[in-house]
Design an enzyme around this catalytic site. Sequence first.
Site, PDB file in Angstrom:
ATOM      1  N   ARG A 276       0.887  -1.152   0.000  1.00  0.00           N
ATOM      2  CA  ARG A 276       0.000   0.000   0.000  1.00  0.00           C
ATOM      3  C   ARG A 276       0.924   1.200   0.000  1.00  0.00           C
ATOM      4  O   ARG A 276       1.997   1.151   0.613  1.00  0.00           O
ATOM      5  CB  ARG A 276      -0.810   0.021   1.305  1.00  0.00           C
ATOM      6  CG  ARG A 276      -2.148  -0.613   1.221  1.00  0.00           C
ATOM      7  CD  ARG A 276      -2.992  -0.377   2.455  1.00  0.00           C
ATOM      8  NE  ARG A 276      -2.260  -0.499   3.698  1.00  0.00           N
ATOM      9  CZ  ARG A 276      -1.824   0.524   4.413  1.00  0.00           C
ATOM     10  NH1 ARG A 276      -2.032   1.773   4.018  1.00  0.00           N
ATOM     11  NH2 ARG A 276      -1.170   0.327   5.537  1.00  0.00           N
ATOM     12  N   GLU A 383       3.103 -13.756   1.408  1.00  0.00           N
ATOM     13  CA  GLU A 383       2.409 -14.106   0.161  1.00  0.00           C
ATOM     14  C   GLU A 383       3.425 -14.464  -0.925  1.00  0.00           C
ATOM     15  O   GLU A 383       3.199 -15.375  -1.725  1.00  0.00           O
ATOM     16  CB  GLU A 383       1.538 -12.926  -0.294  1.00  0.00           C
ATOM     17  CG  GLU A 383       0.331 -12.700   0.616  1.00  0.00           C
ATOM     18  CD  GLU A 383      -0.410 -11.404   0.328  1.00  0.00           C
ATOM     19  OE1 GLU A 383      -0.053 -10.689  -0.645  1.00  0.00           O
ATOM     20  OE2 GLU A 383      -1.353 -11.088   1.083  1.00  0.00           O
ATOM     21  N   ASP A 501      -5.085  -6.470  58.643  1.00  0.00           N
ATOM     22  CA  ASP A 501      -3.858  -5.845  58.133  1.00  0.00           C
ATOM     23  C   ASP A 501      -4.225  -4.391  57.787  1.00  0.00           C
ATOM     24  O   ASP A 501      -5.405  -4.055  57.636  1.00  0.00           O
ATOM     25  CB  ASP A 501      -3.399  -6.635  56.902  1.00  0.00           C
ATOM     26  CG  ASP A 501      -2.336  -5.912  56.112  1.00  0.00           C
ATOM     27  OD1 ASP A 501      -1.339  -5.493  56.725  1.00  0.00           O
ATOM     28  OD2 ASP A 501      -2.507  -5.743  54.885  1.00  0.00           O
ATOM     29  N   TYR A 502      -3.213  -3.530  57.609  1.00  0.00           N
ATOM     30  CA  TYR A 502      -3.545  -2.135  57.304  1.00  0.00           C
ATOM     31  C   TYR A 502      -3.306  -1.797  55.828  1.00  0.00           C
ATOM     32  O   TYR A 502      -4.252  -1.684  55.051  1.00  0.00           O
ATOM     33  CB  TYR A 502      -2.768  -1.187  58.227  1.00  0.00           C
ATOM     34  CG  TYR A 502      -3.126   0.257  57.951  1.00  0.00           C
ATOM     35  CD1 TYR A 502      -4.409   0.727  58.217  1.00  0.00           C
ATOM     36  CD2 TYR A 502      -2.210   1.126  57.385  1.00  0.00           C
ATOM     37  CE1 TYR A 502      -4.785   2.025  57.913  1.00  0.00           C
ATOM     38  CE2 TYR A 502      -2.572   2.436  57.080  1.00  0.00           C
ATOM     39  CZ  TYR A 502      -3.855   2.881  57.348  1.00  0.00           C
ATOM     40  OH  TYR A 502      -4.217   4.162  57.039  1.00  0.00           O
ATOM     41  N   ASP A 683      -3.647  -8.642  52.613  1.00  0.00           N
ATOM     42  CA  ASP A 683      -3.384  -8.724  51.169  1.00  0.00           C
ATOM     43  C   ASP A 683      -2.011  -9.281  50.839  1.00  0.00           C
ATOM     44  O   ASP A 683      -1.736  -9.626  49.702  1.00  0.00           O
ATOM     45  CB  ASP A 683      -3.464  -7.318  50.560  1.00  0.00           C
ATOM     46  CG  ASP A 683      -2.297  -6.454  50.987  1.00  0.00           C
ATOM     47  OD1 ASP A 683      -2.103  -6.296  52.208  1.00  0.00           O
ATOM     48  OD2 ASP A 683      -1.556  -5.979  50.112  1.00  0.00           O
TER      49      ASP A 683
HETATM   50  P1  ADQ Z   1      -1.076  -3.525   5.622  1.00  0.00           P
HETATM   51  O1  ADQ Z   1      -0.380  -2.317   6.138  1.00  0.00           O
HETATM   52  O2  ADQ Z   1      -2.085  -3.266   4.602  1.00  0.00           O
HETATM   53  O3  ADQ Z   1      -1.748  -4.378   6.777  1.00  0.00           O
HETATM   54  P2  ADQ Z   1       0.345  -5.965   4.604  1.00  0.00           P
HETATM   55  O4  ADQ Z   1       0.409  -6.887   5.733  1.00  0.00           O
HETATM   56  O5  ADQ Z   1       1.558  -6.010   3.746  1.00  0.00           O
HETATM   57  O6  ADQ Z   1       0.146  -4.456   5.045  1.00  0.00           O
HETATM   58  O7  ADQ Z   1      -0.908  -6.327   3.729  1.00  0.00           O
HETATM   59  C1  ADQ Z   1      -1.106  -5.723   2.480  1.00  0.00           C
HETATM   60  C2  ADQ Z   1      -2.134  -6.531   1.706  1.00  0.00           C
HETATM   61  O8  ADQ Z   1      -2.477  -5.773   0.546  1.00  0.00           O
HETATM   62  C3  ADQ Z   1      -1.571  -7.844   1.215  1.00  0.00           C
HETATM   63  O9  ADQ Z   1      -2.503  -8.860   1.405  1.00  0.00           O
HETATM   64  C4  ADQ Z   1      -1.290  -7.619  -0.272  1.00  0.00           C
HETATM   65  O10 ADQ Z   1      -1.538  -8.732  -1.082  1.00  0.00           O
HETATM   66  C5  ADQ Z   1      -2.258  -6.530  -0.623  1.00  0.00           C
HETATM   67  N1  ADQ Z   1      -1.648  -5.683  -1.658  1.00  0.00           N
HETATM   68  C6  ADQ Z   1      -0.547  -4.945  -1.554  1.00  0.00           C
HETATM   69  N2  ADQ Z   1      -0.283  -4.326  -2.715  1.00  0.00           N
HETATM   70  C7  ADQ Z   1      -1.239  -4.701  -3.574  1.00  0.00           C
HETATM   71  C8  ADQ Z   1      -1.539  -4.372  -4.926  1.00  0.00           C
HETATM   72  N3  ADQ Z   1      -0.794  -3.527  -5.645  1.00  0.00           N
HETATM   73  N4  ADQ Z   1      -2.622  -4.920  -5.465  1.00  0.00           N
HETATM   74  C9  ADQ Z   1      -3.396  -5.752  -4.768  1.00  0.00           C
HETATM   75  N5  ADQ Z   1      -3.182  -6.084  -3.492  1.00  0.00           N
HETATM   76  C10 ADQ Z   1      -2.118  -5.550  -2.917  1.00  0.00           C
HETATM   77  C11 ADQ Z   1      -1.867  -4.247   8.212  1.00  0.00           C
HETATM   78  C12 ADQ Z   1      -0.576  -4.060   8.976  1.00  0.00           C
HETATM   79  C13 ADQ Z   1       0.385  -5.175   8.641  1.00  0.00           C
HETATM   80  C14 ADQ Z   1      -0.270  -6.520   8.944  1.00  0.00           C
HETATM   81  C15 ADQ Z   1      -1.647  -6.611   8.309  1.00  0.00           C
HETATM   82  C16 ADQ Z   1      -2.397  -7.861   8.766  1.00  0.00           C
HETATM   83  O11 ADQ Z   1       0.005  -2.802   8.673  1.00  0.00           O
HETATM   84  O12 ADQ Z   1       1.579  -5.035   9.378  1.00  0.00           O
HETATM   85  O13 ADQ Z   1       0.545  -7.539   8.408  1.00  0.00           O
HETATM   86  O14 ADQ Z   1      -2.435  -5.502   8.644  1.00  0.00           O
HETATM   87  O15 ADQ Z   1      -2.485  -7.924  10.147  1.00  0.00           O
END
Ligand code: ADQ
Length: 731
Positions: A276, A383, A501-502, A683
């Site tokens: 993201r 993944e 006890d206190y 306690d």
């Molecule tokens: P995120 O900050 O969103 O999650 P991450 O755990 O990497 O980070 O998950 C990202 C998800 O988005 C992944 O499933 C990935 O496949 C998907 N994704 C990323 N880029 C993509 C793209 N271009 N197109 C489609 N899908 C995309 C938050 C926390 C993390 C924690 C997760 C889960 O910040 O640390 O791992 O929650 O608990």
Amino acid sequence: MEDPKLIIVSNRLPISVTKENGKLHFSESTGGLATAMQSLPADTSRLWIGWPGIASDELTPGEKRQVNNYLAKRGYVPVHLSTEQIDLFYSGYSNDTLWPLFHYFGEFTHYRDDYWQSYKQVNQLFAKVIKKHIDARDTVWVQDYHLMLLPSLIRADTPEARIGFFLHIPFPSYEVFRLLPERQAILKGLLGADLIGFHVYDYARHFLSSCTRLLNLSHTHDKVVYDDRSVTVDSFPIGVDYSKFQSAALSDGVKVEIDRLREHYPDKKLILSVDRLDYTKGIVHRLEAFEQFLQTNPKFHKQVCLVMVAVPSRIDVETYQTLRETVEKTVSRINGEFGSIDWTPISYQFQGLPYDELVALYAAADVALVTPLRDGMNLVAKEYIASRATPTGVLILSEMTGAIDEMPESIKVNPSDRSAVARAIKTALTMPKAEQSIRLASMQRRIARYNVQRWGNDFISQLEDVTRSNKPTTKKQLTTSTVDEIKQAHARAKNRLLLLDYDGTLKEFTSSLTPELARPPRALLALIEKLATAPGTTLCIVSGRDHQTLQRWFGKLPIILVAEHGAYVKTNGSWQKTATSFDKKKRQLRPILDQFVDRTPGSLVEEKDFSLVWHYRDVPTELAYIRTLNLKHDLRNLIKGTTTGMFDGNKIVEIKPRSITKGHAATTLQDKYNPDFILCIGDDFTDEDMFRGLPESAYTIHVGHKDETVARYTISDVPSVRSLLRKLTDK
Ligand code: ADQ
């Protein structure tokens, strides 16, 4: 009666409602959480509560009904949020305050009261919706940082519910967390849960340390007691749907995509970057490291391509707009500097990819470059490993992710160290296939086992376990009927002995640096006097405090005083010393304790006639732990084989003659008065000596919830003790 159900609560429902040209559209997402939920045992019914992704002010009443009906058929319950709430609660407090702070980005953290007010309001709104659907036997699992006040709000409405909370982002160290103006409210909100889960133990440790430092709660490595309840804290590293990625990678659709990619990048090694678009992901640092790799490795030019995919995220927040511009400028700069007609070093896309395309990229990439500056877990790394259908592929992984603990076979990097990341890229590109395969197989085994299904099941079954094992703590808890029994026995008795006890029993602990603050308030003195002057009553305060203090505080009352655990006793108006001198030992040991005080701010030595006490209530837990170990080590040799003993108490270490115990004092009084009713309340560990020495018929009560107490009953806290004593004075 309805069967118990599982209620999942998250900010977003796994379904999105949008409106285009006046028409509603519904699209379901199958994120990790939804997959985890599907894999839970099917014997309980489910309900999922959350925001459906569209502002309530954009919906007409008719459309709202339509949304509600559509969702209800699928087991979803909407919490409707207004545009203003989305702005202040979601984009504001959640993503402009908590998100940056919890990821250690102090410079991006904005503290605003309107954010906080909205966060409280929305958490309350969720609680209101939950209240309509919850039954006392239900299990509720609350997700993530948007809803941290919710566990306590649910607890207030439905005290018997089984409540779990999972935090998907890091919990920062105390030093960072304490910057948050609302830090105590957030902790108290979370502590409404029975089980609080984090991705890794470090986050749990940070949380526990904040509970100690900010709420003065004591904890073991996995439990903290709050409001009479034991809250368990543990780590559950979230996983991915491993077999789904594996089979997708082998599917025809994905194979077509892989071929397309290979055609597009013939003879090139592909380095993949997927996130993201978020500043925590370290995208700019990553680009600069790649730039450095190109600078230092000209022979790799035209041999590699960095495929960077960034999903648009939180585009309403200004910091994210600036980040997008910086990333795009950096990509252009590097492509301009190193690229040529027949080679573009970085292929950049600002978009989300369909699942098949994403898996194809994972499956085709020779290297995955996953270098967040901070990440709760990071699913992209998992993944990638899950999508490898061939025994090759190298993962470069930031040590600032939660995932690193489970993926030690990756090439571990500090994402801020551009040179190290550049070197890691070279190592990855030149790693022999045999080595790639060994590393990959090992990570695959682990990721396949602890997949997202296991994660969900593990959390829920542990939640069941902790709530079940929590019950014994309340097994001995005084019930209304036992209180009535004590009251009647007290009223009937002709010759009563009350041993109280206190500190920690009649009066809450106060800062050790100002013991005078523990002075009994007037109402308490009046209560003690009333109890003591009832005909046929002997009331005795049995304390570890020195006799001068007890004399000052209680000297005028018609009661017996036992000071210094029995070294001094005052009956019939005069004090008697029951022990022989301890001065010589004190002279020998005091300088050692003084040295510890000098080196340990917040601690102090209390000297009584028959004991020395090292108090560390105001010392930070970790330091107190180390110093206590060292102190005991230094003292042990000096008291070995002597009549002096060393005892751990409530944030104290006490050194005194072994023969002086409250137990001895209590049995002496019992022998002397031969009572037909005994009530003994305390306690501390020293009070256990009293409980042990008294006959079975005595009403012995431990204050607090310690499983191992030998007392017959437990009572929550000081106010409850006082209320019990008040009841005894009622006619
Ligand atoms: P995120 O900050 O969103 O999650 P991450 O755990 O990497 O980070 O998950 C990202 C998800 O988005 C992944 O499933 C990935 O496949 C998907 N994704 C990323 N880029 C993509 C793209 N271009 N197109 C489609 N899908 C995309 C938050 C926390 C993390 C924690 C997760 C889960 O910040 O640390 O791992 O929650 O608990």
